[in-house]
Motif scaffolding. Structure first.
Motif, PDB file in Angstrom:
ATOM      1  N   ASP A   1       0.771  -1.394   0.232  1.00 19.88           N
ATOM      2  CA  ASP A   1       0.070   0.088  -0.048  1.00 19.88           C
ATOM      3  C   ASP A   1       0.957   1.149   0.253  1.00 19.88           C
ATOM      4  OD1 ASP A   1      -1.726   2.039   0.330  1.00 19.88           O
ATOM      5  OD2 ASP A   1      -2.802   1.129   2.110  1.00 19.88           O
ATOM      6  N   CYS A   2       0.835   2.232  -1.029  1.00 16.99           N
ATOM      7  CA  CYS A   2       1.454   3.473  -0.956  1.00 16.99           C
ATOM      8  C   CYS A   2       0.484   4.511  -0.915  1.00 16.99           C
ATOM      9  CB  CYS A   2       2.504   3.352  -2.152  1.00 16.99           C
ATOM     10  SG  CYS A   2       1.935   3.218  -3.746  1.00 16.99           S
ATOM     11  N   SER A   3      -0.562   4.498  -0.404  1.00 20.00           N
ATOM     12  CA  SER A   3      -1.423   5.482  -0.192  1.00 20.00           C
ATOM     13  C   SER A   3      -1.022   6.581   0.942  1.00 20.00           C
ATOM     14  CB  SER A   3      -2.931   5.226   0.029  1.00 20.00           C
ATOM     15  OG  SER A   3      -2.969   4.454   1.462  1.00 20.00           O
ATOM     16  N   HIS A   4      -1.710   7.759   0.692  1.00 18.58           N
ATOM     17  CA  HIS A   4      -1.152   8.818   1.565  1.00 18.58           C
ATOM     18  C   HIS A   4      -1.322   8.591   3.057  1.00 18.58           C
ATOM     19  CE1 HIS A   4       0.158  12.929   2.629  1.00 18.58           C
ATOM     20  NE2 HIS A   4      -1.027  13.194   3.059  1.00 18.58           N
ATOM     21  N   SER A   5      -2.018   7.435   3.545  1.00 21.24           N
ATOM     22  CA  SER A   5      -2.344   7.198   4.993  1.00 21.24           C
ATOM     23  C   SER A   5      -1.140   6.536   5.599  1.00 21.24           C
ATOM     24  CB  SER A   5      -3.661   6.207   5.042  1.00 21.24           C
ATOM     25  OG  SER A   5      -3.368   5.051   4.563  1.00 21.24           O
ATOM     26  N   MET A   6      -0.245   6.056   4.539  1.00 23.19           N
ATOM     27  CA  MET A   6       0.972   5.210   5.160  1.00 23.19           C
ATOM     28  C   MET A   6       2.026   6.152   5.931  1.00 23.19           C
ATOM     29  SD  MET A   6       0.602   1.920   4.611  1.00 23.19           S
ATOM     30  CE  MET A   6       2.240   1.002   4.174  1.00 23.19           C
ATOM     31  N   ILE A   7       1.737   7.489   5.628  1.00 25.15           N
ATOM     32  CA  ILE A   7       2.648   8.463   6.477  1.00 25.15           C
ATOM     33  C   ILE A   7       1.918   9.651   7.237  1.00 25.15           C
ATOM     34  CG2 ILE A   7       4.620   8.146   4.697  1.00 25.15           C
ATOM     35  CD1 ILE A   7       3.781  10.830   3.152  1.00 25.15           C
ATOM     36  N   LEU A   8       0.628   9.379   7.205  1.00 27.57           N
ATOM     37  CA  LEU A   8      -0.098  10.351   8.235  1.00 27.57           C
ATOM     38  C   LEU A   8       0.341  10.032   9.713  1.00 27.57           C
ATOM     39  CD1 LEU A   8      -3.476  10.241   6.252  1.00 27.57           C
ATOM     40  CD2 LEU A   8      -1.829  12.040   6.539  1.00 27.57           C
TER      41      LEU A   8
ATOM     42  N   LYS B   1       8.725  -1.222   3.200  1.00 27.29           N
ATOM     43  CA  LYS B   1       9.641  -1.503   2.103  1.00 27.29           C
ATOM     44  C   LYS B   1      10.834  -2.383   2.407  1.00 27.29           C
ATOM     45  CE  LYS B   1      10.832   2.621   0.654  1.00 27.29           C
ATOM     46  NZ  LYS B   1      11.542   3.707  -0.240  1.00 27.29           N
ATOM     47  N   LYS B   2      11.358  -2.124   3.624  1.00 28.65           N
ATOM     48  CA  LYS B   2      12.437  -2.897   4.275  1.00 28.65           C
ATOM     49  C   LYS B   2      12.252  -4.340   4.543  1.00 28.65           C
ATOM     50  CE  LYS B   2      14.723   0.943   6.462  1.00 28.65           C
ATOM     51  NZ  LYS B   2      15.394   1.521   8.077  1.00 28.65           N
ATOM     52  N   VAL B   3      10.897  -4.614   4.642  1.00 25.27           N
ATOM     53  CA  VAL B   3      10.399  -5.849   4.748  1.00 25.27           C
ATOM     54  C   VAL B   3      10.479  -6.431   3.559  1.00 25.27           C
ATOM     55  CG1 VAL B   3       8.489  -7.314   5.789  1.00 25.27           C
ATOM     56  CG2 VAL B   3       9.345  -5.600   7.239  1.00 25.27           C
ATOM     57  N   ALA B   4       9.767  -5.770   2.634  1.00 24.04           N
ATOM     58  CA  ALA B   4       9.833  -6.336   1.095  1.00 24.04           C
ATOM     59  C   ALA B   4      11.282  -6.626   0.777  1.00 24.04           C
ATOM     60  CB  ALA B   4       8.890  -5.313   0.441  1.00 24.04           C
ATOM     61  N   LEU B   5      12.047  -5.947   0.875  1.00 17.35           N
ATOM     62  CA  LEU B   5      13.263  -6.169   0.413  1.00 17.35           C
ATOM     63  C   LEU B   5      14.055  -7.269   0.870  1.00 17.35           C
ATOM     64  CD1 LEU B   5      14.888  -2.654   0.252  1.00 17.35           C
ATOM     65  CD2 LEU B   5      14.474  -3.838  -1.656  1.00 17.35           C
ATOM     66  N   ALA B   6      13.985  -7.606   2.290  1.00 19.65           N
ATOM     67  CA  ALA B   6      14.202  -8.804   3.070  1.00 19.65           C
ATOM     68  C   ALA B   6      13.850 -10.001   2.667  1.00 19.65           C
ATOM     69  CB  ALA B   6      13.845  -8.405   4.619  1.00 19.65           C
TER      70      ALA B   6
ATOM     71  N   VAL C   1       3.815  -5.338  -6.345  1.00 19.19           N
ATOM     72  CA  VAL C   1       2.544  -4.560  -6.907  1.00 19.19           C
ATOM     73  C   VAL C   1       2.490  -3.491  -5.704  1.00 19.19           C
ATOM     74  CG1 VAL C   1       0.398  -4.674  -7.052  1.00 19.19           C
ATOM     75  CG2 VAL C   1       1.667  -6.465  -8.122  1.00 19.19           C
ATOM     76  N   LEU C   2       2.490  -2.175  -6.286  1.00 21.46           N
ATOM     77  CA  LEU C   2       2.135  -0.956  -5.704  1.00 21.46           C
ATOM     78  C   LEU C   2       0.628  -0.917  -5.721  1.00 21.46           C
ATOM     79  CD1 LEU C   2       5.070   1.199  -6.101  1.00 21.46           C
ATOM     80  CD2 LEU C   2       4.949  -0.484  -4.084  1.00 21.46           C
TER      81      LEU C   2
ATOM     82  N   LEU D   1      12.288  -1.080  -6.039  1.00 23.61           N
ATOM     83  CA  LEU D   1      11.430  -0.945  -4.637  1.00 23.61           C
ATOM     84  C   LEU D   1      12.036  -0.071  -3.734  1.00 23.61           C
ATOM     85  CD1 LEU D   1       9.475  -2.169  -2.796  1.00 23.61           C
ATOM     86  CD2 LEU D   1      11.102  -4.090  -2.279  1.00 23.61           C
ATOM     87  N   ALA D   2      13.476   0.049  -3.603  1.00 20.79           N
ATOM     88  CA  ALA D   2      13.909   1.015  -2.782  1.00 20.79           C
ATOM     89  C   ALA D   2      13.750   2.344  -2.981  1.00 20.79           C
ATOM     90  CB  ALA D   2      15.473   0.845  -2.691  1.00 20.79           C
ATOM     91  N   GLN D   3      13.340   2.758  -4.228  1.00 19.46           N
ATOM     92  CA  GLN D   3      12.967   4.146  -4.690  1.00 19.46           C
ATOM     93  C   GLN D   3      11.555   4.499  -4.680  1.00 19.46           C
ATOM     94  OE1 GLN D   3      15.465   2.440  -6.744  1.00 19.46           O
ATOM     95  NE2 GLN D   3      16.913   3.322  -5.240  1.00 19.46           N
ATOM     96  N   ALA D   4      10.555   3.493  -4.222  1.00 23.42           N
ATOM     97  CA  ALA D   4       9.385   3.586  -4.450  1.00 23.42           C
ATOM     98  C   ALA D   4       8.846   4.733  -3.006  1.00 23.42           C
ATOM     99  CB  ALA D   4       8.597   2.213  -4.208  1.00 23.42           C
ATOM    100  N   GLN D   5       8.072   5.383  -3.457  1.00 23.57           N
ATOM    101  CA  GLN D   5       7.542   6.675  -2.484  1.00 23.57           C
ATOM    102  C   GLN D   5       5.845   6.517  -2.328  1.00 23.57           C
ATOM    103  OE1 GLN D   5       9.455   8.418  -0.741  1.00 23.57           O
ATOM    104  NE2 GLN D   5      11.378   7.662  -1.852  1.00 23.57           N
TER     105      GLN D   5
END
Length: 260
Positions: free
Chosen positions: A76-83, A93-98, A115-116, A129-133
């Motif tokens: 999920d890369c919706s805005h709520s992920m940083i609210l 993201k770190k978990v996905a990379l691991a 999939v984002l 993936l590391a650059q996804a925002q």
């Protein structure tokens, strides 16, 4: 029986040699004993001892039965992920990379795709993936599931699964004409119906959906429970500190099951 032939023969030979030279390694009370130096030495037989296999000599290989798996990680890369002053996206993201590293190094026969999902959904290369925002997006869960299902059905694996990391309720829907319908005020019945339809389609295709939730709103909990009921999957209500542990443990638990 998956017999360890070299190990079995070595044990049998060792036992036969003890019998051949007049010792069996045990005294009458079950303790160890050696030969008495004052007792006569048995004559040496030039013929090699016969290898007499017995049940205690048998050794078997301990094997793990691992199924080949195709995994799509939905992030999920919706805005709520940083609210609310909390960055949930970076730990996800770190978990996905691991997980990607684990699969590539330990399970080379498996596959993983990323999939984002936001207003729509897109697959991204693992290298990006590391650059996804996070963006000013809503949450189009149905479109993410649809894309994930399409990617998984193109792969011939024993096990197909979706790992979905999110913190919000579905609030967007792709209409048949391509327009995006958005309603972020509560759980919209129209959006829910489309989302549950995609969950059911995954279940029908034999795809497991395990959901990792980074929030515990009452309405969201009810939504996730319904997803689990339809997909026969699991839900994990976690936080950014324990997310990695939950995901990796769940993946390994499924990997070590025996596939009939």
């Amino acid at each position: 029986m998956n017999l360890d032939v070299p190990g079995t023969l070595l044990r049998a030979v060792a036992r036969s040699m003890r019998r051949f030279d007049g010792t069996d390694g045990k005294d009458g009370n079950g303790g160890s004993r050696g030969r008495d130096s004052s007792s006569p030495v048995a004559p040496v037989d030039p013929v090699a001892p016969v290898i007499d296999l017995d049940y205690p000599d048998l050794m078997v290989h301990q094997s793990e039965y691992r199924s080949s798996a195709a995994t799509v990680l939905m992030l999920d890369c919706s805005h709520s992920m940083i609210l609310y002053g909390e960055d949930r996206f970076t730990p996800a993201k770190k978990v996905a990379l691991a997980l990607t590293h684990l699969i590539r190094t330990q399970f080379p026969g498996d596959s993983i795709r990323i999939v984002l999902f936001h207003d729509s959904a897109e697959e991204i290369p693992i290298g990006k993936l590391a650059q996804a925002q996070v963006g000013p997006y809503h949450t189009n869960t149905a479109e993410g599931l649809k894309l994930a299902r399409r990617l998984l059905m193109a792969q011939k694996k024993d096990m197909r699964q979706i790992i979905m990391i999110t913190d919000g309720k579905p609030s967007a829907l792709t209409l048949p004409d391509g327009r995006i319908y958005i309603n972020s005020a509560g759980l919209d019945p129209k959006i829910l119906k489309a989302t549950f339809h995609e969950v059911a389609a995954c279940r029908k295709s034999g795809i497991m959906i395990n959901t990792f939730m980074l929030a515990r709103e009452r309405s969201l909990v009810e939504f996730v429970k319904r997803v689990c009921e339809i997909s026969k999957g699991k839900a994990y209500f976690t936080n950014t500190m324990t997310l990695g542990q939950y995901i990796l443990m769940d993946f390994m638990r499924r990997k070590t099951r025996r596939v009939g």
